[in-house]
Design a protein around this motif. Sequence first.
Motif, mmCIF file in Angstrom:
data_model
loop_
_atom_site.group_PDB
_atom_site.id
_atom_site.type_symbol
_atom_site.label_atom_id
_atom_site.label_comp_id
_atom_site.label_asym_id
_atom_site.label_seq_id
_atom_site.Cartn_x
_atom_site.Cartn_y
_atom_site.Cartn_z
ATOM 1 N N CYS A 298 0.845 -1.204 0.000
ATOM 2 C CA CYS A 298 0.000 0.000 0.000
ATOM 3 C C CYS A 298 0.876 1.249 0.000
ATOM 4 C CB CYS A 298 -0.840 0.076 1.271
ATOM 5 S SG CYS A 298 -1.912 -1.325 1.529
ATOM 6 N N GLY A 299 0.345 2.321 -0.514
ATOM 7 C CA GLY A 299 0.986 3.640 -0.396
ATOM 8 C C GLY A 299 2.397 3.665 -0.948
ATOM 9 N N THR A 300 3.264 4.255 -0.172
ATOM 10 C CA THR A 300 4.656 4.410 -0.578
ATOM 11 C C THR A 300 5.317 3.061 -0.844
ATOM 12 O OG1 THR A 300 4.875 6.512 0.562
ATOM 13 C CG2 THR A 300 6.887 5.231 0.303
ATOM 14 N N ALA A 301 4.982 2.076 -0.027
ATOM 15 C CA ALA A 301 5.584 0.745 -0.196
ATOM 16 C C ALA A 301 5.208 0.174 -1.567
ATOM 17 C CB ALA A 301 5.116 -0.173 0.927
ATOM 18 N N ILE A 344 5.443 -5.766 0.649
ATOM 19 C CA ILE A 344 6.335 -4.724 1.171
ATOM 20 C C ILE A 344 5.555 -3.892 2.188
ATOM 21 C CG2 ILE A 344 7.915 -2.840 0.579
ATOM 22 C CD1 ILE A 344 7.944 -3.800 -2.276
ATOM 23 N N SER A 345 6.136 -3.692 3.357
ATOM 24 C CA SER A 345 5.451 -2.905 4.381
ATOM 25 C C SER A 345 6.441 -2.355 5.397
ATOM 26 C CB SER A 345 4.401 -3.778 5.084
ATOM 27 O OG SER A 345 3.811 -3.063 6.136
ATOM 28 N N GLN A 346 6.423 -1.077 5.598
ATOM 29 C CA GLN A 346 7.274 -0.483 6.633
ATOM 30 C C GLN A 346 6.862 -1.021 7.996
ATOM 31 O OE1 GLN A 346 8.542 1.491 9.796
ATOM 32 N NE2 GLN A 346 6.464 2.154 9.280
ATOM 33 N N SER A 347 5.590 -0.884 8.334
ATOM 34 C CA SER A 347 5.126 -1.235 9.677
ATOM 35 C C SER A 347 5.001 -2.736 9.887
ATOM 36 C CB SER A 347 3.755 -0.604 9.918
ATOM 37 O OG SER A 347 2.821 -1.140 8.994
ATOM 38 N N GLY A 348 4.722 -3.453 8.805
ATOM 39 C CA GLY A 348 4.460 -4.882 8.940
ATOM 40 C C GLY A 348 3.099 -5.171 9.559
ATOM 41 N N GLU A 349 2.247 -4.146 9.645
ATOM 42 C CA GLU A 349 0.941 -4.331 10.292
ATOM 43 C C GLU A 349 -0.208 -3.887 9.396
ATOM 44 O OE1 GLU A 349 0.671 -5.855 13.035
ATOM 45 O OE2 GLU A 349 2.650 -5.681 13.966
ATOM 46 N N ALA A 397 4.634 10.701 6.601
ATOM 47 C CA ALA A 397 5.066 10.580 5.201
ATOM 48 C C ALA A 397 6.376 9.787 5.175
ATOM 49 C CB ALA A 397 5.262 11.963 4.606
ATOM 50 N N SER A 398 6.347 8.706 4.451
ATOM 51 C CA SER A 398 7.489 7.790 4.454
ATOM 52 C C SER A 398 8.597 8.274 3.526
ATOM 53 C CB SER A 398 6.967 6.426 3.993
ATOM 54 O OG SER A 398 7.999 5.499 3.982
ATOM 55 N N THR A 399 9.822 8.262 4.001
ATOM 56 C CA THR A 399 10.961 8.648 3.152
ATOM 57 C C THR A 399 12.056 7.588 3.216
ATOM 58 O OG1 THR A 399 11.818 9.990 4.985
ATOM 59 C CG2 THR A 399 10.576 11.138 3.272
ATOM 60 N N VAL A 404 15.059 2.376 1.600
ATOM 61 C CA VAL A 404 15.619 1.055 1.936
ATOM 62 C C VAL A 404 14.816 -0.057 1.246
ATOM 63 C CG1 VAL A 404 16.765 1.747 4.075
ATOM 64 C CG2 VAL A 404 14.403 0.970 4.174
ATOM 65 N N GLN A 405 13.529 0.183 1.066
ATOM 66 C CA GLN A 405 12.735 -0.809 0.308
ATOM 67 C C GLN A 405 13.269 -0.898 -1.125
ATOM 68 O OE1 GLN A 405 8.918 1.005 0.915
ATOM 69 N NE2 GLN A 405 8.548 -0.022 2.862
ATOM 70 N N LEU A 406 13.555 0.282 -1.711
ATOM 71 C CA LEU A 406 14.126 0.279 -3.064
ATOM 72 C C LEU A 406 15.431 -0.507 -3.091
ATOM 73 C CD1 LEU A 406 13.832 3.910 -4.532
ATOM 74 C CD2 LEU A 406 12.305 1.973 -4.854
ATOM 75 N N LEU A 599 -4.429 11.579 8.212
ATOM 76 C CA LEU A 599 -3.599 10.400 7.939
ATOM 77 C C LEU A 599 -3.121 9.746 9.227
ATOM 78 C CD1 LEU A 599 -1.337 11.606 5.022
ATOM 79 C CD2 LEU A 599 -3.355 10.173 4.910
ATOM 80 N N ALA A 600 -2.580 8.557 9.071
ATOM 81 C CA ALA A 600 -1.896 7.884 10.175
ATOM 82 C C ALA A 600 -0.922 6.911 9.556
ATOM 83 C CB ALA A 600 -2.879 7.139 11.052
ATOM 84 N N LYS A 601 0.032 6.535 10.335
ATOM 85 C CA LYS A 601 0.976 5.510 9.887
ATOM 86 C C LYS A 601 0.477 4.198 10.459
ATOM 87 C CE LYS A 601 5.908 5.833 9.350
ATOM 88 N NZ LYS A 601 5.966 6.433 8.028
ATOM 89 N N SER A 602 0.929 3.093 9.901
ATOM 90 C CA SER A 602 0.530 1.799 10.430
ATOM 91 C C SER A 602 -0.993 1.652 10.379
ATOM 92 C CB SER A 602 1.030 1.668 11.874
ATOM 93 O OG SER A 602 1.017 0.332 12.249
ATOM 94 N N VAL A 603 -1.501 1.439 9.173
ATOM 95 C CA VAL A 603 -2.941 1.445 8.950
ATOM 96 C C VAL A 603 -3.506 0.037 9.214
ATOM 97 C CG1 VAL A 603 -4.762 1.946 7.287
ATOM 98 C CG2 VAL A 603 -2.725 3.350 7.342
ATOM 99 N N THR A 604 -3.921 -0.164 10.460
ATOM 100 C CA THR A 604 -4.333 -1.512 10.857
ATOM 101 C C THR A 604 -5.821 -1.776 10.632
ATOM 102 O OG1 THR A 604 -4.469 -0.673 13.098
ATOM 103 C CG2 THR A 604 -2.480 -1.848 12.527
HETATM 104 C C1 G6P Z 1 0.003 4.615 5.301
HETATM 105 C C2 G6P Z 1 1.192 5.528 5.504
HETATM 106 C C3 G6P Z 1 2.100 5.457 4.273
HETATM 107 C C4 G6P Z 1 2.496 4.033 3.995
HETATM 108 C C5 G6P Z 1 1.284 3.106 3.860
HETATM 109 C C6 G6P Z 1 1.694 1.649 3.861
HETATM 110 O O1 G6P Z 1 -0.818 5.117 4.319
HETATM 111 O O2 G6P Z 1 0.771 6.848 5.730
HETATM 112 O O3 G6P Z 1 3.265 6.225 4.521
HETATM 113 O O4 G6P Z 1 3.234 3.980 2.817
HETATM 114 O O5 G6P Z 1 0.415 3.282 4.975
HETATM 115 O O6 G6P Z 1 2.232 1.340 5.124
HETATM 116 P P1 G6P Z 1 3.246 0.169 5.399
HETATM 117 O O7 G6P Z 1 3.531 0.252 6.868
HETATM 118 O O8 G6P Z 1 2.541 -1.099 5.024
HETATM 119 O O9 G6P Z 1 4.455 0.406 4.575
#
Ligand code: G6P
Length: 606
Positions: A298-301, A344-349, A397-399, A404-406, A599-604
């Motif tokens: 999702c999103g940036t990932a 691919i997921s930053q939060s893993g959640e 906002a993910s940077t 690192v994912q790239l 917005l929020a990070k970690s969209v569970t």
């Molecule tokens: C939300 C965040 C984004 C992120 C996306 C996927 O929308 O605001 O920055 O890219 O979720 O999150 P993840 O943790 O799965 O990479």
Amino acid sequence: MCGIVGYVGDKDCADVLVDGLKKLEYRGYDSAGIAVFQNGEIEVEKSKGKLADLENKMKNEGKPSGHCGIGHTRWATHGEPSDINSHPHGNKRVSIVHNGIIENYKQIKDFLTGKGYVFESETDTETVAKLLDYLYDGNPIETLSKMIDKVRGSYALGILFKDYPDTIFAVRKESPLIVGLGENENFIASDVTPILKYTRKYYLLEQDEIAIIKKDSVKIVTPENEEITKEVLTADWDVDAAEKGGYAHFMLKEINEQPSKIKTTISPRIQDGMPYLEESGITMEMLKNSKRIFIVACGTAMHAGMVGKYVIESLARVEVTVDIASEFRYRNPLIEKGDLVILISQSGETADTYAALKLAKERGATTVSVVNVKGSTIAREADKVIYTHAGPEISVASTKAYSVQLSIMYLFAFELAYAKEKISKERCMELTKQLMEVPDKLAEVLELKERCQFIASRLVNAESLLYIGRGLDYALSMEGSLKLKEISYIHSESYAAGELKHGTISLVTEDMPVIAVATQSNLLEKTISNVKEVKARGAKVTVICKEGTEIGKDVANHLVTLPAMEDMLMPMLAAVPMQYIAYYTAALKGCDVDQPRNLAKSVTVE
Ligand code: G6P
């Protein structure tokens, strides 16, 4: 989504809770609250707005004083942000904080209304609070066990029962929760960032495990009240990682951390000059035998996955489909045994990415997750996990997580191409060497700060922007556009440059600035023709290109010139000016950069 903390120990509980919630505010920030035992009574303070509003309220009205309590920072799902809808919910007997969504809250609410309960808020959480009150018979474990049976959905819950004034109870299903283990003090939290100041040791709570947390003991039991022995984990993130460290915003700090985080992510995965993903269980054999690849995120990932697709397909000649997780899970995708699904997921959640993982596993595909947060659900449940080492990313906002994912996408593509015998060992080593040079080149790109600041000053009054590019530059412009719109609230779209003429160019006027990414030599002439087309219609154009590219004044109003690398690797460099431009535009507009609206990070939640 929504942050939970809990503390029991000798310190002033309200202070520890508020400090902990500050670290979790990225998970939601439309209201906050705490519940603390004060002289044996549960005292609740909550407020709509940011944590600072709660702090102000407590400054004026006094804060609850005690040593055991729970806290919450909210991202509204059921019911608008308001004092009433804020957590904790409950009454003088039981008080809870909740992260997740209760799917059958309506049935529970109807049932309890029939029993005479009156509801004050519009939240799903209040139904659980009232249900616990209804079920409570003096035995918290039995009560929680019955609740687990009755409640459907996802939850991480921190719970106080009046009869147990020195104890926090916690339970989770799908939403994450950890138990921090200190010296004569213990914690609960949605992730490790609030506890790092006090301890690095923690338990990861598993589905339906119940934790009973006191100052000097932590007991974890099953719903049947059988004690479970858990492994103590150690967090490896720095305390400083969750602080701004002198930067105006976390986002700016995280942009600047990219060279070092890329180095930490790729170095352990390179051996004798070759990519080496074996430590993550990705063997040459597995790569050789893989058929099709799906990248789901999702999103940036997901945007990192787009770059991955271009690189994997062009080097390894393997078909790659990139999917938005919320689409993938419901489109009955054609996946089968032998396919490789990369999540691919930053939060893993992220709820949708997690659902996609479960679906892929059900269909017999091999799943590989690329995740930043250690021990997170997607990391644990995928067949293999490649951890990125970005450290905690606090800005919504993910940077750095994107970069690192790239870098992992590249290493994976190189190794796959070699395993499939599409590139020679020499070529693979050459590409890997260039990837290792990225951090140094990025340090140079970070020096373009003032140039980007200037460009941002020209965008700040725009109502709408267009990002264009072809091939990898198109994949990158998708991320550039998302970055800008999510934090500056300026509408922006990314478009494949060659597709503009089929409709979107009708939007172009002198009031619509265009940012064109033109780093790919084989597509340069084509992209420049498209740039000229928008320029001819009055647009002010910024071109991001690499050193040595001839761009005339008739083409660009502003230029950002990047150090030259092999075309394929240019997205790693070009991401930074995009991030800077978004950051400075939002900062100049006075936006809340780290915590953008809605917005929020970690969209569970879905
Ligand atoms: C939300 C965040 C984004 C992120 C996306 C996927 O929308 O605001 O920055 O890219 O979720 O999150 P993840 O943790 O799965 O990479």
